[in-house]
Write a protein that holds these residues in place. Structure first.
Motif, short mmCIF file in Angstrom:
data_model
loop_
_atom_site.label_atom_id
_atom_site.label_comp_id
_atom_site.label_asym_id
_atom_site.label_seq_id
_atom_site.Cartn_x
_atom_site.Cartn_y
_atom_site.Cartn_z
N GLU A 1 0.81 -1.23 0.00
CA GLU A 1 0.00 0.00 0.00
C GLU A 1 0.84 1.26 0.00
N PRO A 2 1.92 1.41 0.82
CA PRO A 2 2.73 2.63 0.74
C PRO A 2 3.35 2.85 -0.64
N HIS A 3 3.80 1.76 -1.26
CA HIS A 3 4.40 1.89 -2.58
C HIS A 3 3.35 2.30 -3.63
N LEU A 4 2.14 1.72 -3.52
CA LEU A 4 1.07 2.10 -4.44
C LEU A 4 0.68 3.57 -4.27
N LEU A 5 0.68 4.05 -3.01
CA LEU A 5 0.34 5.44 -2.74
C LEU A 5 1.35 6.38 -3.37
N ASP A 6 2.63 6.08 -3.19
CA ASP A 6 3.67 6.92 -3.81
C ASP A 6 3.56 6.90 -5.33
N PHE A 7 3.29 5.72 -5.87
CA PHE A 7 3.16 5.60 -7.33
C PHE A 7 1.97 6.42 -7.84
N ALA A 8 0.83 6.36 -7.13
CA ALA A 8 -0.36 7.11 -7.53
C ALA A 8 -0.12 8.61 -7.42
#
Length: 396
Positions: free
Chosen positions: A2-9
């Motif tokens: 989830e943290p990586h997806l948030l940064d990517f988004a």
């Protein structure tokens, strides 16, 4: 993840917002013109942030609502939200906010309301709205000035403006509760020919005419009578189909629709250009003369010589036309067509013609029970024919 997806988004949204800012940046409210307002639409704007829009749409409705809702759609709201975020990131992206601020001002919203919506990112501030109104008025003046140099129609009427209830009333020395004045509109003439609008041949033929004769000038032709007869039949039949059940199947039949005469192109709208309102009242002959001078000589910066060449059609109510005719009689011996006001070729508004016809019908037929009885009997016979009864239902 989830943290990586948030940064990517966040990275995708930031890149797309940067691209959208480049497409939506305006230099200021001065670039917002009447043409810009006519052509701009939030629905037709290029969406350079599809990733953000998709996330907002997912947050605006549940999966069940997305599958079953038929009327309630979140797309419009999400477009507005993206405009809020865009204006928050750059106050130069103010297209939506400027137009929405104009809407709020034109509908009479209070200053505090507009400023509150400005804090929410939905509108520009109240002072900017006033500056935008003034800027648009100058653009409208320029458009009207250009149109006035070509052949056009000129119409005007009176207006009344009410001031705030908080304005102190100090008699004749203070501001009045209601201010009266006049506003005018220029209309672009459709299919008009400049040679046909020359005022000199028109007035020469007018002065040589012997007046109107019923058989030669007013009596309708056979083609006109046939057209009127067909249109009248359609009106009567539509009254029956609209107020009596059982005729719905034939209401839209081609034979029961009005026949088109001299049709204009589909979607055509007459171009009109507003002029600045004045405090000159047009209820008097002198007021009409002063208003003409104010519009054409002061606002449109025309000269009496340039105004004396072409006719200007003018369609007004009966009072205004009567005052213009009085001005023409008063100045019949003046030096040119403008000062004689000959250039104003008058016509009556069709709305006022309908009012006069309605008044004539009421004046002649009010209280005539024989006419009312004839109509009642006619409708009773129609009802009998439709129902197949032996006796007409007079009560119905």
């Amino acid at each position: 993840m989830e943290p990586h997806l948030l940064d990517f988004a966040c990275k995708i949204v930031a890149d797309q917002m940067e691209e959208r800012r480049a497409l939506s940046t305006l230099q200021g409210i001065s670039v917002i013109t009447p043409t810009f307002i006519d052509q701009w639409s939030i629905d037709e704007e290029v969406n350079a942030t599809p990733f953000l829009t998709r996330i907002l749409e997912a947050a605006a409705q549940t999966q069940y609502a997305k599958e079953h809702n038929k009327k309630k759609k979140p797309e419009k709201m999400c477009q507005v939200v993206t405009r809020q975020l865009l204006y928050q990131s750059s106050n130069r992206c103010l297209g939506f906010q400027a137009e929405f601020g104009l809407f709020l001002w034109s509908t009479g919203c209070a200053r505090q309301t507009i400023d509150a919506l400005f804090r929410c990112g939905l509108s520009i501030c109240y002072d900017s709205v006033l500056n935008l109104v003034e800027s648009l008025s100058h653009h409208c003046d320029s458009q009207s000035l250009e149109i006035s140099k070509d052949i056009h129609a000129f119409n005007y009427d009176n207006m009344n403006l009410s001031t705030s209830i908080f304005v102190e009333q100090r008699g004749s020395s203070g501001p009045s509760k209601v201010s009266s004045g006049t506003f005018g509109v220029l209309y672009k003439l459709y299919n008009a020919v400049r040679e046909h609008m020359l005022i000199a041949p028109i007035m020469k033929r007018f002065k040589a005419s012997n007046g109107l004769h019923f058989n030669h000038n007013i009596k309708p032709s056979v083609n006109q009578l046939a057209s009127f007869h067909d249109q009248l039949l359609v009106v009567i039949i539509q009254s029956l189909t609209s107020h009596n059940t059982g005729f719905e199947c034939i209401a839209k039949h081609p034979l029961l629709l009005h026949k088109v005469r001299r049709a204009i192109p589909i979607g055509h709208k007459t171009d009109h250009y507003l002029l600045r309102a004045t405090t000159i009242e047009q209820a008097t002959t002198r007021g009409n003369l002063l208003f003409h001078d104010e519009i054409y000589l002061n606002q449109l910066r025309r000269t009496s010589e340039s105004l004396s060449k072409y006719a200007i059609p003018s369609f007004n109510d009966q009072l205004t036309n009567a005052r213009i005719r009085s001005a023409q009689i008063l100045r019949a011996k003046d030096v040119n067509a403008w000062n004689r006001r000959e250039i104003f070729q008058l016509g009556f508004g069709l709305f006022h013609l309908c009012l006069n016809l309605v008044w004539a019908i009421l004046h002649v037929h009010r209280g005539h029970i024989n006419h009312v009885g004839s109509l009642a009997y006619f409708f009773a016979l129609m009802e009998k024919a439709r129902l197949g009864n032996d006796q007409p239902d007079y009560h119905r």
